[in-house]
Design an enzyme around this catalytic site. Structure first.
Site, PDB file in Angstrom:
ATOM      1  N   TYR A  71       0.900  -1.434   0.570  1.00  0.00           N
ATOM      2  CA  TYR A  71       0.101   0.195  -0.008  1.00  0.00           C
ATOM      3  C   TYR A  71       0.563   1.308   0.054  1.00  0.00           C
ATOM      4  O   TYR A  71       1.786   1.576   0.886  1.00  0.00           O
ATOM      5  CB  TYR A  71      -0.919  -0.174   1.308  1.00  0.00           C
ATOM      6  CG  TYR A  71      -1.999  -0.233   0.726  1.00  0.00           C
ATOM      7  CD1 TYR A  71      -2.842   1.425   0.498  1.00  0.00           C
ATOM      8  CD2 TYR A  71      -3.333  -1.295   0.431  1.00  0.00           C
ATOM      9  CE1 TYR A  71      -4.118   1.144  -0.514  1.00  0.00           C
ATOM     10  CE2 TYR A  71      -4.368  -1.119   0.293  1.00  0.00           C
ATOM     11  CZ  TYR A  71      -5.187   0.118  -0.139  1.00  0.00           C
ATOM     12  OH  TYR A  71      -6.415  -0.335  -1.101  1.00  0.00           O
TER      13      TYR A  71
ATOM     14  N   GLU B 138      -0.646   4.248  -0.609  1.00  0.00           N
ATOM     15  CA  GLU B 138      -1.239   6.281  -0.677  1.00  0.00           C
ATOM     16  C   GLU B 138      -0.389   6.859  -0.723  1.00  0.00           C
ATOM     17  O   GLU B 138       0.489   7.369  -0.012  1.00  0.00           O
ATOM     18  CB  GLU B 138      -2.431   5.918  -0.070  1.00  0.00           C
ATOM     19  CG  GLU B 138      -3.535   5.055  -0.461  1.00  0.00           C
ATOM     20  CD  GLU B 138      -4.780   5.222   0.240  1.00  0.00           C
ATOM     21  OE1 GLU B 138      -4.923   5.371   1.282  1.00  0.00           O
ATOM     22  OE2 GLU B 138      -6.009   4.990   0.460  1.00  0.00           O
TER      23      GLU B 138
ATOM     24  N   ASP C 248      -4.801  13.519 -25.870  1.00  0.00           N
ATOM     25  CA  ASP C 248      -4.935  11.769 -24.881  1.00  0.00           C
ATOM     26  C   ASP C 248      -3.997  11.266 -26.024  1.00  0.00           C
ATOM     27  O   ASP C 248      -4.403  10.972 -27.105  1.00  0.00           O
ATOM     28  CB  ASP C 248      -6.754  11.632 -25.174  1.00  0.00           C
ATOM     29  CG  ASP C 248      -6.707   9.869 -25.201  1.00  0.00           C
ATOM     30  OD1 ASP C 248      -6.020   9.615 -24.459  1.00  0.00           O
ATOM     31  OD2 ASP C 248      -8.040   9.667 -24.170  1.00  0.00           O
TER      32      ASP C 248
ATOM     33  N   THR D 103      -2.276   5.609 -22.282  1.00  0.00           N
ATOM     34  CA  THR D 103      -1.876   4.412 -21.761  1.00  0.00           C
ATOM     35  C   THR D 103      -0.621   3.606 -21.998  1.00  0.00           C
ATOM     36  O   THR D 103      -0.101   4.444 -22.458  1.00  0.00           O
ATOM     37  CB  THR D 103      -3.266   3.211 -22.488  1.00  0.00           C
ATOM     38  OG1 THR D 103      -3.044   3.834 -24.012  1.00  0.00           O
ATOM     39  CG2 THR D 103      -4.489   3.030 -22.202  1.00  0.00           C
TER      40      THR D 103
ATOM     41  N   LYS E  91      -0.414   0.226 -24.997  1.00  0.00           N
ATOM     42  CA  LYS E  91      -0.635  -0.396 -26.489  1.00  0.00           C
ATOM     43  C   LYS E  91       0.637  -0.092 -27.497  1.00  0.00           C
ATOM     44  O   LYS E  91       1.606  -0.295 -26.819  1.00  0.00           O
ATOM     45  CB  LYS E  91      -1.758   1.259 -26.981  1.00  0.00           C
ATOM     46  CG  LYS E  91      -2.838   0.864 -26.259  1.00  0.00           C
ATOM     47  CD  LYS E  91      -4.126   1.646 -27.011  1.00  0.00           C
ATOM     48  CE  LYS E  91      -5.502   2.200 -25.854  1.00  0.00           C
ATOM     49  NZ  LYS E  91      -6.064   2.509 -25.736  1.00  0.00           N
TER      50      LYS E  91
ATOM     51  N   ARG F 237      -0.887  -3.071 -18.841  1.00  0.00           N
ATOM     52  CA  ARG F 237      -1.654  -2.694 -19.247  1.00  0.00           C
ATOM     53  C   ARG F 237      -2.302  -1.121 -17.913  1.00  0.00           C
ATOM     54  O   ARG F 237      -1.439  -1.587 -16.633  1.00  0.00           O
ATOM     55  CB  ARG F 237      -3.077  -3.359 -18.429  1.00  0.00           C
ATOM     56  CG  ARG F 237      -4.354  -2.502 -18.681  1.00  0.00           C
ATOM     57  CD  ARG F 237      -5.164  -3.449 -19.051  1.00  0.00           C
ATOM     58  NE  ARG F 237      -4.496  -4.751 -19.869  1.00  0.00           N
ATOM     59  CZ  ARG F 237      -5.364  -4.303 -21.313  1.00  0.00           C
ATOM     60  NH1 ARG F 237      -5.828  -3.070 -21.549  1.00  0.00           N
ATOM     61  NH2 ARG F 237      -4.820  -4.713 -22.216  1.00  0.00           N
TER      62      ARG F 237
HETATM   63  C1  LIG Z   1      -7.212   3.297 -25.131  1.00  0.00           C
HETATM   64  C2  LIG Z   1      -7.849   4.463 -25.118  1.00  0.00           C
HETATM   65  C3  LIG Z   1      -8.200   4.946 -23.707  1.00  0.00           C
HETATM   66  C4  LIG Z   1      -8.376   4.478 -22.600  1.00  0.00           C
HETATM   67  O1  LIG Z   1      -7.819   2.481 -22.106  1.00  0.00           O
HETATM   68  P1  LIG Z   1      -8.422   1.851 -21.422  1.00  0.00           P
HETATM   69  O2  LIG Z   1      -7.278   1.632 -20.368  1.00  0.00           O
HETATM   70  O3  LIG Z   1      -9.255   1.055 -21.629  1.00  0.00           O
HETATM   71  O4  LIG Z   1      -9.259   2.763 -19.842  1.00  0.00           O
HETATM   72  C5  LIG Z   1      -8.737   6.796 -23.307  1.00  0.00           C
HETATM   73  N1  LIG Z   1      -8.416   7.323 -24.902  1.00  0.00           N
HETATM   74  C6  LIG Z   1      -8.038   6.950 -26.241  1.00  0.00           C
HETATM   75  C7  LIG Z   1      -8.112   7.841 -27.156  1.00  0.00           C
HETATM   76  C8  LIG Z   1      -8.061   5.576 -26.361  1.00  0.00           C
HETATM   77  O5  LIG Z   1      -7.423   4.829 -27.422  1.00  0.00           O
END
Ligand SMILES: *Cc1c(COP(=O)(O)O)cnc(C)c1O
Length: 424
Positions: free
Chosen positions: A61, A63, A207, A233, A236, A242
């Protein structure tokens, strides 16, 4: 080497204790290895990253943030998080980094939390044109709690119309502007978005979930100099565990950190934070830069072969790791194509195309991405083969078994996880 702290890969122990789940882990590995993985948001993370994920850091933990925790015993995990933060700042040239978001959606939730209050206006890309659930979907927090106005792509070019974005921004005066998408194959003009944000006094959030790995590998331009905040993320193209991450300007550091914890999350997943640090180190290597460049060349080669098969790439091609393919020319829906490819051991997803006449559950297109097959070592020659196989699988379901045989031959030459993980 001495004692290993990695209990996760101790497969014999898991098999003895829980054969049901152990069996699923094995058959999932077989599934992933046995076919072509073309989901644009997936990748094969390294054994080193998996080792960190399977470590005892999962128990701790922590936090708070390094040096300012709400629990004792954090000296070791503090070191891991500090190393990760420093690597992120160096790799991306960022002023501040937060490695704690549990996922991309959590990172976005934190960014909203830092900059907008419920009821305020947000401008983001519309979902049917490639935006993400967290960019204003009615079933997501973003659409439920915020006033979301959307921009899309032009019908003729199928690319973002920056004049339209500006006009909508001037009309609605959003507090937050979001760019970045989940099914947009082209580069985004971050400077244009910055100018629009400045003109209306909005915060600019990029994003970068899909393409941050290409930025890390210096294969496409970075949003970091232009954005107030960059969320993404780590699993990817970036090829980490993850999870999510946030980069921002120093002036927003305190707001972002407070929004991640305690506003949106509790204790961080320290095994995932450590695994993110490992992935960031890998992403700093020359090998990773070659990988990122190859991912794009492969996507372009795949897109070109699909075009030759009568399947039209939306916007005419791709600058990134993914292509969005309009299947109306071959008279097959996205949903049918997904099922037909699956039967031939080709994993991809159906996708809406801009101005899609089909409902989202059917879709007129598919989305294909090259992060996983490039990690396996495939190049443009293999992409031409894959394009042909997709063409056959989509248009001739009777040939599924023959295509699956060719897929097996191909993945046998470029195995995923060539070295079997410890204990398996
Ligand atoms: C994959 C993705 C997310 C979300 O990611 P998660 O880990 O599945 O919550 C957010 N924004 C965009 C543009 C994405 O492609």
């Amino acid at each position: 080497m001495g004692e290993s702290p990695f209990w996760g890969p101790d497969f014999e122990q898991l098999s003895a204790e829980d054969p049901e789940i152990a069996g699923i882990l094995l058959s999932e590995l077989d599934r992933a290895r046995g076919g072509l993985q073309l989901i644009a948001s997936e990748n094969f993370t390294s054994p080193a990253v998996l080792a960190a994920l399977g470590s005892t850091l999962s128990n701790k933990y922590a936090e708070g943030y390094p040096g300012k925790r709400y629990y004792g015993g954090c000296a070791e995990v503090d070191k891991a998080e500090v190393i990760g933060i420093e690597r992120a700042k160096q790799l991306f040239g960022a002023e501040h980094a937060n490695l704690q978001p549990h996922s991309g959606a959590s990172a976005n939730l934190a960014a909203y939390g830092a900059f907008v209050k419920p009821g305020e206006t947000v401008l983001a890309m519309s979902l049917p044109h490639g935006g993400h659930l967290t960019h204003g979907s009615k079933v997501n927090f973003s659409g439920k709690w915020f006033e979301v106005v959307s921009y899309g792509v032009r019908e003729d070019t199928e690319t973002i119309d920056y004049d339209e974005v500006r006009a909508i921004a001037l009309q609605h005066r959003p507090r937050l502007i979001i760019c970045g998408a989940t099914a947009y194959p082209r580069l985004i003009d971050f400077a244009a978005f910055r100018q629009i944000a400045d003109e209306v006094g909005a915060i600019l959030m990029v994003d970068a979930a899909h393409f941050i790995g290409l930025v890390a590998g210096k294969a496409i331009p970075s949003p970091v100099p232009y954005a107030d905040v960059v969320t993404f993320t780590t699993h990817k193209v970036l090829r980490g565990p993850r999870g999510g991450m946030v980069l921002c300007k120093a002036e927003h550091a305190a707001a972002i950190d407070k929004a991640v914890f305690p506003m949106m999350q509790g204790g961080p997943l320290m095994h995932a934070v450590a695994a993110k640090a490992v992935a960031l180190k890998e992403a700093m290597s020359p090998d990773y830069q070659s990988y990122a460049a190859q991912v794009i060349r492969n996507a372009q080669a795949l897109s070109a072969e699909l075009a030759a098969q009568g399947m039209r790439p939306v916007s005419g091609g791709t600058d990134t790791h993914l292509a969005l393919i309009d299947l109306r020319g071959v008279g097959v829906t996205g949903a049918d194509a997904e099922v037909r490819c699956d039967a031939a051991r080709i994993t991809l997803n159906k996708n809406a195309i801009p101005y899609d006449p089909q409902p989202p559950t059917v879709g007129s297109g598919i989305r294909v991405g090259t992060p996983s097959v490039t990690t396996q070592g495939m190049g443009e020659a293999e992409m031409a083969v894959i394009g042909r196989l997709i063409g056959t699988a989509v248009t001739n379901p009777a040939a599924a078994a023959a295509v699956a045989d060719e897929v097996s031959d191909l993945v046998a030459r470029f195995p995923a996880y060539a070295q079997t993980p410890v204990g398996v």
